[in-house]
Scaffold this motif. Sequence first.
Motif, PDB file in Angstrom:
ATOM      1  N   TYR A  28       0.838  -1.205   0.000  1.00  0.00           N
ATOM      2  CA  TYR A  28       0.000   0.000   0.000  1.00  0.00           C
ATOM      3  C   TYR A  28       0.869   1.250   0.000  1.00  0.00           C
ATOM      4  CZ  TYR A  28      -3.215   3.575   1.786  1.00  0.00           C
ATOM      5  OH  TYR A  28      -3.948   4.721   1.962  1.00  0.00           O
ATOM      6  N   PRO A  66      -7.959   7.920  -0.554  1.00  0.00           N
ATOM      7  CA  PRO A  66      -6.830   7.481   0.279  1.00  0.00           C
ATOM      8  C   PRO A  66      -5.576   7.115  -0.514  1.00  0.00           C
ATOM      9  CG  PRO A  66      -8.866   6.422   0.983  1.00  0.00           C
ATOM     10  CD  PRO A  66      -9.140   7.064  -0.346  1.00  0.00           C
ATOM     11  N   THR A 101     -10.002  -1.947   8.126  1.00  0.00           N
ATOM     12  CA  THR A 101      -9.543  -1.048   7.063  1.00  0.00           C
ATOM     13  C   THR A 101     -10.641  -0.808   6.031  1.00  0.00           C
ATOM     14  OG1 THR A 101      -7.235  -1.744   7.342  1.00  0.00           O
ATOM     15  CG2 THR A 101      -7.836  -0.758   5.220  1.00  0.00           C
ATOM     16  N   TRP A 105     -12.211   2.815   5.399  1.00  0.00           N
ATOM     17  CA  TRP A 105     -12.063   3.356   4.040  1.00  0.00           C
ATOM     18  C   TRP A 105     -13.419   3.799   3.492  1.00  0.00           C
ATOM     19  CZ3 TRP A 105      -7.252   1.998   1.095  1.00  0.00           C
ATOM     20  CH2 TRP A 105      -7.239   2.560  -0.189  1.00  0.00           C
ATOM     21  N   ALA A 129      -4.326   9.924   2.724  1.00  0.00           N
ATOM     22  CA  ALA A 129      -4.505   8.736   3.559  1.00  0.00           C
ATOM     23  C   ALA A 129      -4.783   9.076   5.009  1.00  0.00           C
ATOM     24  CB  ALA A 129      -3.251   7.855   3.462  1.00  0.00           C
ATOM     25  N   LEU A 132      -7.805   7.483   6.722  1.00  0.00           N
ATOM     26  CA  LEU A 132      -7.542   6.080   7.045  1.00  0.00           C
ATOM     27  C   LEU A 132      -6.637   5.977   8.267  1.00  0.00           C
ATOM     28  CD1 LEU A 132      -7.883   3.100   6.193  1.00  0.00           C
ATOM     29  CD2 LEU A 132      -5.888   3.400   4.713  1.00  0.00           C
TER      30      LEU A 132
END
Length: 203
Positions: A28, A66, A101, A105, A129, A132
């Motif tokens: 990621y 994100p 997650t 998200w 991000a 998140l």
Amino acid sequence: MSMSPPDVPAPLTRRDRWSIGTTLVLGYLALLYAVELADQWDRHRLDRYGIRPLETDGLWGILFAPLLHAGWQHLNANAGAVLVLGLVGVLAGLGRFLLATAVIWLLGGFGTWLIGDIGSPWHTVHIGASGLIFGWLLFLIVQGFFSRKPGQVLIGAAVFFCYGAVLWGVLPGQPGVSWQGHLCGALAGVFAAFALSGRSRTA
């Protein structure tokens, strides 16, 4: 004629889960840098695919926001927390962390879509991000409170000690910073911790 039972795959070991989780977190992080490189090459035109509050087309930004950042400085500011909180989340439990997650998200992004223009004199586009990250942060801090598991309580205390000061970011303040995204991500993290600890609460 007898048939042999199908092979049952062996359950993942703790080492396997750690290896998979580490790969996902690093993957990621690498994707964030690849997307920002493409965005730089495209003169930041990818940033328009962020969350545009209360616009129907802006809903797609829930999926993409994100992954997008407003330059290298923005990305670098988030990268450390992505790495640390991601690995701590994997250590706390891979399956639960992946589900959390997904909840953060989507639910955090939808909340940002609903309230993202509050307190702003102009129409905004939310990227980064950090929503998140705030969701991960609150998930890790409060999951032990809901599950009543000592290990998760200790993880939550350690995360709060290291990162608790950033929670002020859920309040309006610095211009250009999406406190709405921070707030919605944080609330989604608390919801994920509550929802995913249901079995522990009724045990």
